[in-house]
Design a protein around this motif. Structure first.
Motif, PDB file in Angstrom:
ATOM      1  N   ARG A  33       0.856  -1.201   0.000  1.00  0.00           N
ATOM      2  CA  ARG A  33       0.000   0.000   0.000  1.00  0.00           C
ATOM      3  C   ARG A  33       0.886   1.244   0.000  1.00  0.00           C
ATOM      4  O   ARG A  33       1.881   1.304   0.713  1.00  0.00           O
ATOM      5  N   GLU A  34       0.502   2.230  -0.802  1.00  0.00           N
ATOM      6  CA  GLU A  34       1.153   3.536  -0.798  1.00  0.00           C
ATOM      7  C   GLU A  34       0.096   4.533  -0.360  1.00  0.00           C
ATOM      8  O   GLU A  34      -0.922   4.691  -1.038  1.00  0.00           O
ATOM      9  N   LEU A  35       0.344   5.175   0.787  1.00  0.00           N
ATOM     10  CA  LEU A  35      -0.698   5.934   1.480  1.00  0.00           C
ATOM     11  C   LEU A  35      -0.238   7.315   1.924  1.00  0.00           C
ATOM     12  O   LEU A  35       0.946   7.540   2.139  1.00  0.00           O
ATOM     13  N   CYS A  36      -1.225   8.181   2.134  1.00  0.00           N
ATOM     14  CA  CYS A  36      -1.032   9.425   2.865  1.00  0.00           C
ATOM     15  C   CYS A  36      -1.997   9.377   4.048  1.00  0.00           C
ATOM     16  O   CYS A  36      -3.214   9.471   3.858  1.00  0.00           O
ATOM     17  N   PRO A  37      -1.472   9.195   5.266  1.00  0.00           N
ATOM     18  CA  PRO A  37      -2.347   9.115   6.432  1.00  0.00           C
ATOM     19  C   PRO A  37      -2.897  10.492   6.800  1.00  0.00           C
ATOM     20  O   PRO A  37      -2.187  11.486   6.719  1.00  0.00           O
ATOM     21  N   HIS A  38      -4.170  10.539   7.186  1.00  0.00           N
ATOM     22  CA  HIS A  38      -4.826  11.807   7.503  1.00  0.00           C
ATOM     23  C   HIS A  38      -5.286  11.911   8.943  1.00  0.00           C
ATOM     24  O   HIS A  38      -5.175  12.976   9.541  1.00  0.00           O
ATOM     25  N   ILE A  39      -5.846  10.828   9.497  1.00  0.00           N
ATOM     26  CA  ILE A  39      -6.376  10.856  10.865  1.00  0.00           C
ATOM     27  C   ILE A  39      -5.914   9.588  11.581  1.00  0.00           C
ATOM     28  O   ILE A  39      -6.014   8.488  11.033  1.00  0.00           O
ATOM     29  N   ILE A  40      -5.433   9.746  12.810  1.00  0.00           N
ATOM     30  CA  ILE A  40      -4.962   8.598  13.575  1.00  0.00           C
ATOM     31  C   ILE A  40      -5.524   8.652  14.992  1.00  0.00           C
ATOM     32  O   ILE A  40      -5.776   9.733  15.528  1.00  0.00           O
ATOM     33  N   GLY A  41      -5.747   7.470  15.547  1.00  0.00           N
ATOM     34  CA  GLY A  41      -6.278   7.368  16.905  1.00  0.00           C
ATOM     35  C   GLY A  41      -6.701   5.946  17.185  1.00  0.00           C
ATOM     36  O   GLY A  41      -6.011   4.999  16.817  1.00  0.00           O
ATOM     37  N   ALA A  42      -7.885   5.803  17.800  1.00  0.00           N
ATOM     38  CA  ALA A  42      -8.386   4.480  18.171  1.00  0.00           C
ATOM     39  C   ALA A  42      -9.818   4.304  17.674  1.00  0.00           C
ATOM     40  O   ALA A  42     -10.569   5.272  17.550  1.00  0.00           O
ATOM     41  N   ASN A  43     -10.176   3.042  17.418  1.00  0.00           N
ATOM     42  CA  ASN A  43     -11.557   2.741  17.035  1.00  0.00           C
ATOM     43  C   ASN A  43     -12.380   2.452  18.292  1.00  0.00           C
ATOM     44  O   ASN A  43     -11.885   2.592  19.414  1.00  0.00           O
ATOM     45  N   LYS A  44     -13.626   2.031  18.110  1.00  0.00           N
ATOM     46  CA  LYS A  44     -14.519   1.777  19.251  1.00  0.00           C
ATOM     47  C   LYS A  44     -13.981   0.704  20.185  1.00  0.00           C
ATOM     48  O   LYS A  44     -14.268   0.697  21.373  1.00  0.00           O
TER      49      LYS A  44
END
Length: 112
Positions: A33-44
């Motif tokens: 995968r070639e990505l640009c990450p935008h939002i990071i954190g935790a799921n439910k």
């Protein structure tokens, strides 16, 4: 935000990529995968997750597209310099990251 006290090395790498607006190349679900990450954190469930724009690499569907990645399933991740990809406009509210630690548009670029 109440993430685990010790963030994974993969989490730290993706977080730094957001802060530096750098691309991430990794393997996820057996695909490059070639990505640009935008939002990071935790799921439910409290798992580390990232919402990223996949602009190239391998995919089971058409590219580019938004991806919600569980960071525990990411391997061989590294940052690289390159053009930042923002993705298409957000027509729906993202549901990938429930507990947002870092959002490029809010925390890095100071815009919505």
């Amino acid at each position: 935000m109440a993430l685990r006290p010790m963030q994974s090395a993969t989490y730290t790498l993706f977080r730094n990529a957001i802060l530096r607006e750098q691309q991430v190349v990794c393997r996820y679900d057996g695909r490059l995968r070639e990505l640009c990450p935008h939002i990071i954190g935790a799921n439910k469930s409290g798992e580390e997750v990232v919402l990223a724009w996949q602009f190239a690499g391998e995919s089971s569907g058409p590219l580019p597209q938004w991806r919600c990645l569980k960071l525990a399933n990411v391997s061989n991740a590294h940052m690289r310099k390159g053009r930042w990809h923002e993705g298409r406009s957000h027509r729906t509210t993202q549901t990938c990251v429930n507990e947002i630690d870092l959002d490029i548009n809010v925390h890095v670029r100071k815009r919505r």
